[in-house]
Structure formats: C-alpha cells, structure tokens
Design a protein around this motif. Sequence first.
Motif, PDB file in Angstrom:
ATOM      1  N   MET A  12       0.856  -1.176   0.000  1.00 46.34           N
ATOM      2  CA  MET A  12       0.000   0.000   0.000  1.00 46.34           C
ATOM      3  C   MET A  12       0.896   1.231   0.000  1.00 46.34           C
ATOM      4  SD  MET A  12      -2.675   1.006   3.021  1.00 46.34           S
ATOM      5  CE  MET A  12      -4.000   2.045   2.589  1.00 46.34           C
ATOM      6  N   GLN A  13       0.585   2.211  -0.842  1.00 50.03           N
ATOM      7  CA  GLN A  13       1.343   3.458  -0.891  1.00 50.03           C
ATOM      8  C   GLN A  13       0.414   4.634  -0.662  1.00 50.03           C
ATOM      9  OE1 GLN A  13       3.542   4.065  -4.484  1.00 50.03           O
ATOM     10  NE2 GLN A  13       5.149   2.635  -3.901  1.00 50.03           N
ATOM     11  N   VAL A  14       0.895   5.591   0.107  1.00 52.38           N
ATOM     12  CA  VAL A  14       0.140   6.829   0.322  1.00 52.38           C
ATOM     13  C   VAL A  14       1.111   7.996   0.290  1.00 52.38           C
ATOM     14  CG1 VAL A  14      -1.685   5.766   1.709  1.00 52.38           C
ATOM     15  CG2 VAL A  14       0.304   6.715   2.833  1.00 52.38           C
ATOM     16  N   SER A  15       0.597   9.145  -0.099  1.00 51.44           N
ATOM     17  CA  SER A  15       1.438  10.343  -0.100  1.00 51.44           C
ATOM     18  C   SER A  15       1.624  10.818   1.334  1.00 51.44           C
ATOM     19  CB  SER A  15       0.780  11.448  -0.926  1.00 51.44           C
ATOM     20  OG  SER A  15      -0.364  11.935  -0.249  1.00 51.44           O
ATOM     21  N   ILE A  16       2.640  11.603   1.541  1.00 49.58           N
ATOM     22  CA  ILE A  16       2.915  12.107   2.878  1.00 49.58           C
ATOM     23  C   ILE A  16       1.741  12.974   3.370  1.00 49.58           C
ATOM     24  CG2 ILE A  16       4.201  14.166   2.218  1.00 49.58           C
ATOM     25  CD1 ILE A  16       6.172  13.365   4.525  1.00 49.58           C
ATOM     26  N   VAL A  59       2.955  -0.127   4.838  1.00 49.23           N
ATOM     27  CA  VAL A  59       2.480   1.087   4.176  1.00 49.23           C
ATOM     28  C   VAL A  59       3.706   1.901   3.787  1.00 49.23           C
ATOM     29  CG1 VAL A  59       1.117   3.186   4.412  1.00 49.23           C
ATOM     30  CG2 VAL A  59       0.394   1.097   5.597  1.00 49.23           C
ATOM     31  N   THR A  60       3.843   2.178   2.488  1.00 50.72           N
ATOM     32  CA  THR A  60       4.944   3.003   2.004  1.00 50.72           C
ATOM     33  C   THR A  60       4.440   4.432   1.869  1.00 50.72           C
ATOM     34  OG1 THR A  60       5.877   1.146   0.789  1.00 50.72           O
ATOM     35  CG2 THR A  60       6.604   3.339   0.134  1.00 50.72           C
ATOM     36  N   ILE A  61       5.206   5.357   2.413  1.00 50.53           N
ATOM     37  CA  ILE A  61       4.847   6.778   2.357  1.00 50.53           C
ATOM     38  C   ILE A  61       5.728   7.435   1.299  1.00 50.53           C
ATOM     39  CG2 ILE A  61       4.717   8.934   3.672  1.00 50.53           C
ATOM     40  CD1 ILE A  61       4.352   7.125   6.189  1.00 50.53           C
ATOM     41  N   THR A  62       5.070   8.182   0.413  1.00 51.04           N
ATOM     42  CA  THR A  62       5.798   8.793  -0.700  1.00 51.04           C
ATOM     43  C   THR A  62       5.748  10.315  -0.624  1.00 51.04           C
ATOM     44  OG1 THR A  62       3.846   8.787  -2.121  1.00 51.04           O
ATOM     45  CG2 THR A  62       5.270   6.843  -2.212  1.00 51.04           C
ATOM     46  N   VAL A 121       7.942   9.481  -4.799  1.00 50.91           N
ATOM     47  CA  VAL A 121       9.155   8.751  -4.422  1.00 50.91           C
ATOM     48  C   VAL A 121       8.998   8.221  -2.998  1.00 50.91           C
ATOM     49  CG1 VAL A 121      11.652   8.925  -4.062  1.00 50.91           C
ATOM     50  CG2 VAL A 121      10.568  10.203  -5.918  1.00 50.91           C
ATOM     51  N   ALA A 122       9.228   6.924  -2.821  1.00 54.84           N
ATOM     52  CA  ALA A 122       9.120   6.323  -1.491  1.00 54.84           C
ATOM     53  C   ALA A 122      10.157   6.944  -0.555  1.00 54.84           C
ATOM     54  CB  ALA A 122       9.326   4.816  -1.579  1.00 54.84           C
ATOM     55  N   VAL A 123       9.695   7.408   0.609  1.00 52.45           N
ATOM     56  CA  VAL A 123      10.607   8.037   1.569  1.00 52.45           C
ATOM     57  C   VAL A 123      10.564   7.384   2.945  1.00 52.45           C
ATOM     58  CG1 VAL A 123      10.624  10.286   0.421  1.00 52.45           C
ATOM     59  CG2 VAL A 123       8.900   9.817   2.168  1.00 52.45           C
ATOM     60  N   ALA A 124       9.506   6.621   3.236  1.00 56.37           N
ATOM     61  CA  ALA A 124       9.387   5.985   4.550  1.00 56.37           C
ATOM     62  C   ALA A 124       8.464   4.780   4.429  1.00 56.37           C
ATOM     63  CB  ALA A 124       8.837   6.975   5.580  1.00 56.37           C
ATOM     64  N   LYS A 125       8.556   3.922   5.435  1.00 57.00           N
ATOM     65  CA  LYS A 125       7.701   2.739   5.451  1.00 57.00           C
ATOM     66  C   LYS A 125       7.175   2.539   6.864  1.00 57.00           C
ATOM     67  CE  LYS A 125       8.789  -0.637   2.788  1.00 57.00           C
ATOM     68  NZ  LYS A 125       9.354  -1.829   2.165  1.00 57.00           N
ATOM     69  N   LEU A 126       5.890   2.300   6.960  1.00 59.81           N
ATOM     70  CA  LEU A 126       5.239   1.980   8.230  1.00 59.81           C
ATOM     71  C   LEU A 126       5.011   0.474   8.211  1.00 59.81           C
ATOM     72  CD1 LEU A 126       3.892   3.063  10.820  1.00 59.81           C
ATOM     73  CD2 LEU A 126       1.798   3.349   9.492  1.00 59.81           C
ATOM     74  N   VAL A 127       5.642  -0.225   9.141  1.00 57.56           N
ATOM     75  CA  VAL A 127       5.584  -1.692   9.149  1.00 57.56           C
ATOM     76  C   VAL A 127       5.116  -2.194  10.508  1.00 57.56           C
ATOM     77  CG1 VAL A 127       7.419  -1.932   7.428  1.00 57.56           C
ATOM     78  CG2 VAL A 127       7.999  -1.914   9.843  1.00 57.56           C
ATOM     79  N   PRO A 128       4.543  -3.402  10.530  1.00 62.11           N
ATOM     80  CA  PRO A 128       4.152  -3.962  11.821  1.00 62.11           C
ATOM     81  C   PRO A 128       5.378  -4.249  12.673  1.00 62.11           C
ATOM     82  CG  PRO A 128       3.571  -5.442   9.995  1.00 62.11           C
ATOM     83  CD  PRO A 128       4.227  -4.253   9.414  1.00 62.11           C
ATOM     84  N   VAL A 129       5.225  -4.124  13.958  1.00 58.56           N
ATOM     85  CA  VAL A 129       6.309  -4.439  14.881  1.00 58.56           C
ATOM     86  C   VAL A 129       6.422  -5.948  14.970  1.00 58.56           C
ATOM     87  CG1 VAL A 129       7.087  -4.282  17.275  1.00 58.56           C
ATOM     88  CG2 VAL A 129       5.963  -2.338  16.198  1.00 58.56           C
ATOM     89  N   SER A 130       7.630  -6.448  14.805  1.00 57.31           N
ATOM     90  CA  SER A 130       7.801  -7.893  14.924  1.00 57.31           C
ATOM     91  C   SER A 130       7.764  -8.264  16.405  1.00 57.31           C
ATOM     92  CB  SER A 130       9.123  -8.334  14.306  1.00 57.31           C
ATOM     93  OG  SER A 130      10.200  -7.689  14.934  1.00 57.31           O
ATOM     94  N   PRO A 131       7.224  -9.445  16.702  1.00 58.08           N
ATOM     95  CA  PRO A 131       7.144  -9.841  18.111  1.00 58.08           C
ATOM     96  C   PRO A 131       8.537  -9.976  18.712  1.00 58.08           C
ATOM     97  CG  PRO A 131       6.525 -11.660  16.670  1.00 58.08           C
ATOM     98  CD  PRO A 131       6.748 -10.456  15.801  1.00 58.08           C
ATOM     99  N   GLY A 132       8.612  -9.802  20.002  1.00 57.83           N
ATOM    100  CA  GLY A 132       9.897  -9.924  20.691  1.00 57.83           C
ATOM    101  C   GLY A 132      10.376 -11.366  20.756  1.00 57.83           C
ATOM    102  N   PHE A 133      11.443 -11.585  21.473  1.00 54.73           N
ATOM    103  CA  PHE A 133      12.036 -12.915  21.618  1.00 54.73           C
ATOM    104  C   PHE A 133      11.053 -13.842  22.304  1.00 54.73           C
ATOM    105  CE2 PHE A 133      14.586 -16.003  24.009  1.00 54.73           C
ATOM    106  CZ  PHE A 133      15.277 -16.578  22.956  1.00 54.73           C
ATOM    107  N   ASP A 134      10.809 -14.985  21.704  1.00 57.05           N
ATOM    108  CA  ASP A 134       9.892 -15.978  22.247  1.00 57.05           C
ATOM    109  C   ASP A 134      10.717 -17.120  22.846  1.00 57.05           C
ATOM    110  OD1 ASP A 134       8.044 -17.992  22.759  1.00 57.05           O
ATOM    111  OD2 ASP A 134       6.938 -17.665  20.890  1.00 57.05           O
ATOM    112  N   ARG A 135      10.927 -17.058  24.154  1.00 53.94           N
ATOM    113  CA  ARG A 135      11.780 -18.036  24.830  1.00 53.94           C
ATOM    114  C   ARG A 135      11.251 -19.467  24.667  1.00 53.94           C
ATOM    115  NH1 ARG A 135      15.767 -17.225  28.134  1.00 53.94           N
ATOM    116  NH2 ARG A 135      15.197 -15.064  28.436  1.00 53.94           N
ATOM    117  N   GLU A 136       9.941 -19.646  24.743  1.00 51.93           N
ATOM    118  CA  GLU A 136       9.364 -20.984  24.600  1.00 51.93           C
ATOM    119  C   GLU A 136       9.594 -21.541  23.198  1.00 51.93           C
ATOM    120  OE1 GLU A 136       7.699 -24.546  25.379  1.00 51.93           O
ATOM    121  OE2 GLU A 136       8.366 -23.009  26.789  1.00 51.93           O
TER     122      GLU A 136
END
Length: 79
Positions: free
Chosen positions: A1-5, A25-28, A32-47
């Motif tokens: 998905m792309q959106v303008s700033i 989400v790519t922000i243009t 021109v792509a200048v930034a990306k909004l991405v989901p946060v990856s989960p932290g370390f899963d010890r189990e």
Amino acid sequence: MQVSIFDAKNQLSALVAEAERGREVTITRRGVAVAKLVPVSPGFDREKARRTAEGLRRASRGLTLGGIGIKTLVDEGRD
C-alpha cells in the motif's frame, strides 16, 4: 500500500491500524518512497526457542562425525 505524505498525515490512525493487521504502508513524497510503516515484529519468544533447540537435539541423536573429532574439524577450518 502506498500513500502520499499529505494523505499519511491525515490518515495516520487508519494507517497504523493497517500496520497492526500486518500490512506494510509506504509513504511517498512526490511519488518517491521516503518511509515505510511496518508492523512491529514480536519480541524474543523463549518458549519457541526452547522447542527449536529441543527439536535440533532430537534430530541430531545418533548422528556421528564418522570417527572424526571436533578438534580435527576445527583445526581444518583454520587453514
């Protein structure tokens, strides 16, 4: 998905909700792509790490190095 700033500023809450659902989400600026909004990856899963290590241990049971010692292999790697 792309959106303008400009649109990103006006729709930030909706874009964050998209990221929460796993979408990038790519922000243009002027097309021109200048930034990306991405989901946060989960932290370390010890189990999960524990289960993976146990699986590796189970998979390696009974495997041998054909009589070659670990020291020999390490020494060969230093050539």
